[in-house]
Write a protein that holds these residues in place. Structure first.
Motif, PDB file in Angstrom:
ATOM      1  N   ALA A  39       0.837  -1.206   0.000  1.00 49.67           N
ATOM      2  CA  ALA A  39       0.000   0.000   0.000  1.00 49.67           C
ATOM      3  C   ALA A  39       0.871   1.256   0.000  1.00 49.67           C
ATOM      4  O   ALA A  39       0.559   2.247  -0.697  1.00 49.67           O
ATOM      5  CB  ALA A  39      -0.926  -0.014   1.211  1.00 49.67           C
ATOM      6  N   GLN A  40       1.969   1.237   0.761  1.00 52.38           N
ATOM      7  CA  GLN A  40       2.881   2.390   0.780  1.00 52.38           C
ATOM      8  C   GLN A  40       3.466   2.645  -0.607  1.00 52.38           C
ATOM      9  O   GLN A  40       3.580   3.797  -1.050  1.00 52.38           O
ATOM     10  CB  GLN A  40       4.016   2.133   1.777  1.00 52.38           C
ATOM     11  CG  GLN A  40       3.606   2.187   3.236  1.00 52.38           C
ATOM     12  CD  GLN A  40       4.733   1.754   4.162  1.00 52.38           C
ATOM     13  OE1 GLN A  40       5.618   0.974   3.775  1.00 52.38           O
ATOM     14  NE2 GLN A  40       4.715   2.244   5.392  1.00 52.38           N
ATOM     15  N   ARG A  42       2.180   1.871  -3.506  1.00 53.39           N
ATOM     16  CA  ARG A  42       1.153   2.401  -4.413  1.00 53.39           C
ATOM     17  C   ARG A  42       0.926   3.890  -4.151  1.00 53.39           C
ATOM     18  O   ARG A  42       0.793   4.683  -5.096  1.00 53.39           O
ATOM     19  CB  ARG A  42      -0.150   1.624  -4.255  1.00 53.39           C
ATOM     20  CG  ARG A  42      -0.067   0.208  -4.796  1.00 53.39           C
ATOM     21  CD  ARG A  42      -1.411  -0.500  -4.767  1.00 53.39           C
ATOM     22  NE  ARG A  42      -1.291  -1.870  -5.232  1.00 53.39           N
ATOM     23  CZ  ARG A  42      -2.300  -2.725  -5.316  1.00 53.39           C
ATOM     24  NH1 ARG A  42      -3.525  -2.340  -4.962  1.00 53.39           N
ATOM     25  NH2 ARG A  42      -2.103  -3.958  -5.759  1.00 53.39           N
ATOM     26  N   ARG A  43       0.876   4.279  -2.871  1.00 52.94           N
ATOM     27  CA  ARG A  43       0.723   5.700  -2.553  1.00 52.94           C
ATOM     28  C   ARG A  43       1.942   6.489  -3.020  1.00 52.94           C
ATOM     29  O   ARG A  43       1.814   7.622  -3.499  1.00 52.94           O
ATOM     30  CB  ARG A  43       0.531   5.881  -1.043  1.00 52.94           C
ATOM     31  CG  ARG A  43      -0.833   5.441  -0.527  1.00 52.94           C
ATOM     32  CD  ARG A  43      -1.109   6.009   0.865  1.00 52.94           C
ATOM     33  NE  ARG A  43      -0.157   5.514   1.840  1.00 52.94           N
ATOM     34  CZ  ARG A  43      -0.326   4.403   2.564  1.00 52.94           C
ATOM     35  NH1 ARG A  43      -1.417   3.676   2.401  1.00 52.94           N
ATOM     36  NH2 ARG A  43       0.590   4.022   3.445  1.00 52.94           N
ATOM     37  N   CYS A  44       3.114   5.884  -2.897  1.00 52.75           N
ATOM     38  CA  CYS A  44       4.338   6.533  -3.348  1.00 52.75           C
ATOM     39  C   CYS A  44       4.300   6.763  -4.857  1.00 52.75           C
ATOM     40  O   CYS A  44       4.721   7.816  -5.350  1.00 52.75           O
ATOM     41  CB  CYS A  44       5.546   5.673  -2.973  1.00 52.75           C
ATOM     42  SG  CYS A  44       7.130   6.391  -3.394  1.00 52.75           S
ATOM     43  N   SER A  46       1.666   7.250  -6.705  1.00 47.10           N
ATOM     44  CA  SER A  46       0.758   8.370  -6.959  1.00 47.10           C
ATOM     45  C   SER A  46       1.429   9.700  -6.647  1.00 47.10           C
ATOM     46  O   SER A  46       1.296  10.679  -7.400  1.00 47.10           O
ATOM     47  CB  SER A  46      -0.502   8.199  -6.098  1.00 47.10           C
ATOM     48  OG  SER A  46      -1.384   9.288  -6.276  1.00 47.10           O
ATOM     49  N   LEU A  47       2.192   9.732  -5.538  1.00 46.74           N
ATOM     50  CA  LEU A  47       2.908  10.946  -5.151  1.00 46.74           C
ATOM     51  C   LEU A  47       3.972  11.299  -6.188  1.00 46.74           C
ATOM     52  O   LEU A  47       4.116  12.469  -6.577  1.00 46.74           O
ATOM     53  CB  LEU A  47       3.555  10.745  -3.782  1.00 46.74           C
ATOM     54  CG  LEU A  47       4.383  11.907  -3.221  1.00 46.74           C
ATOM     55  CD1 LEU A  47       3.509  13.143  -3.025  1.00 46.74           C
ATOM     56  CD2 LEU A  47       5.036  11.515  -1.906  1.00 46.74           C
ATOM     57  N   GLU A  79       4.696  -1.721  -7.877  1.00 49.84           N
ATOM     58  CA  GLU A  79       3.523  -0.982  -7.389  1.00 49.84           C
ATOM     59  C   GLU A  79       3.587   0.486  -7.790  1.00 49.84           C
ATOM     60  O   GLU A  79       2.570   1.083  -8.134  1.00 49.84           O
ATOM     61  CB  GLU A  79       3.421  -1.122  -5.867  1.00 49.84           C
ATOM     62  CG  GLU A  79       3.246  -2.542  -5.379  1.00 49.84           C
ATOM     63  CD  GLU A  79       2.055  -3.248  -6.021  1.00 49.84           C
ATOM     64  OE1 GLU A  79       1.012  -2.587  -6.230  1.00 49.84           O
ATOM     65  OE2 GLU A  79       2.161  -4.447  -6.320  1.00 49.84           O
ATOM     66  N   SER A  83       1.204   3.824 -11.397  1.00 46.13           N
ATOM     67  CA  SER A  83       0.800   5.227 -11.532  1.00 46.13           C
ATOM     68  C   SER A  83       1.323   5.884 -12.812  1.00 46.13           C
ATOM     69  O   SER A  83       1.084   7.069 -13.039  1.00 46.13           O
ATOM     70  CB  SER A  83       1.300   6.034 -10.320  1.00 46.13           C
ATOM     71  OG  SER A  83       0.686   5.578  -9.129  1.00 46.13           O
ATOM     72  N   CYS A 201       9.291   4.020   1.826  1.00 45.14           N
ATOM     73  CA  CYS A 201       8.720   4.766   0.693  1.00 45.14           C
ATOM     74  C   CYS A 201       8.827   6.283   0.859  1.00 45.14           C
ATOM     75  O   CYS A 201       8.099   7.038   0.219  1.00 45.14           O
ATOM     76  CB  CYS A 201       7.273   4.360   0.430  1.00 45.14           C
ATOM     77  SG  CYS A 201       7.149   2.802  -0.482  1.00 45.14           S
TER      78      CYS A 201
END
Length: 290
Positions: A39-40, A42-44, A46-47, A79, A83, A201
């Motif tokens: 999850a980290q 994937r958020r990374c 996007s960032l 991951e 993005s 991340c």
């Protein structure tokens, strides 16, 4: 042709971060991400996508990835890649020289605890793990990688179009990221000892300043730099780099003369006078021995 940004990314949370006993049965390079680590990552991603597409149209940026060969870094890359579309990715290269510090083979938890306590007494940079590496060893191979990186940029091996903003994203490990910055910005061993490891991340963004020098202070705040363990002198240097012309030399940095010498004469006459004082002291010492 210079990349606009060189971004260092530590992998997401691994099973070893969650439970160090994982290293007793699984080789370090095979340690996987946890569900939180996925999850980290994937958020990374996007960032990172938002970061590299900012300040321009959504079409004019490109990214090139370097990744450590470890399972947790490759999984983090996969991951993050969710993005980005194919048209924005120039390429990816597995780079063994940015792998994790070698702590030995299978790691017995109680033994490793004692070894790491010894490292704290000895010094984090020079202490070499039994059957493994020191941070100084990692520095040497990361330095070699950095030289290759510059050749890739210099010879345009990344096949970058100058009309597009290039971003290099290096997905690696905490120590490798710290020694990369140490080598790049010419930080001393003493300064390295005070640096904090990035979180899972977490990003370290080196961005071109107005004059063509890379700086952490373009993207990051002073509060962040303090949190990472940079001293006031190191932060001042980063702020200077954000506006310095390429090729200039900051005499106030950690490499300035005063950092290495107790006293330097202002003139040749003063230097000769100082030599005379030294020889007088040397002769007095010899007389004392007699």
């Amino acid at each position: 042709m210079l990349p606009k940004r060189i971004i260092l990314v530590r992998h997401g949370e691994s099973q070893g971060n969650l439970d160090t006993s994982a290293y007793t049965t699984t080789p370090d390079h095979k340690i996987p991400l946890t569900a939180l680590g996925v999850a980290q990552a994937r958020r990374c991603g996007s960032l990172l996508s938002s970061l590299v597409s900012s300040g321009g149209t959504s079409q004019n940026y490109r990214v090139y990835f370097y990744v450590s060969p470890y399972e947790r870094t490759r999984s983090t890359l996969r991951e993050i890649g969710r993005s980005f579309s194919k048209k924005h990715i120039i390429g990816v290269r597995e780079e063994c020289r940015i792998r994790e510090q070698d702590f030995g083979n299978f790691q017995v938890r109680d033994r490793m605890k004692k070894i790491k306590e010894t490292r704290e007494r000895f010094g984090r940079f020079y202490y070499r793990f039994p059957e493994g590496e020191s941070a100084a060893d990692v520095f040497d191979r990361v330095s070699s990688f950095l030289e290759s990186l510059w050749r890739d940029i210099d010879l345009n091996r990344l096949q970058n179009d100058p009309s597009q903003e290039l971003n290099l994203i290096i997905i690696s490990h905490g120590l490798a990221s710290r020694v990369f910055l140490m080598k790049w910005f010419k930080w001393t061993v003493e300064q390295f000892e005070h640096l904090n490891n990035p979180g899972n991340c977490e990003l370290r963004v080196m961005q071109l300043g107005r004059g063509g020098e890379y700086s952490l202070a373009v993207h990051h705040t002073e509060e962040e730099l303090i949190e990472w363990g940079l001293s006031p002198e190191m932060i001042a240097d980063q702020k200077w780099r954000a506006n310095a012309s390429k090729g200039e030399w900051n005499e106030k940095g950690p490499w300035c003369l005063e950092a290495f010498f107790d006293h330097l004469a202002d003139s040749d006459d003063d230097a000769r006078k100082g030599e005379g004082e030294f020889f007088d002291a040397d002769a007095a010492f010899e007389n004392h021995l007699e």
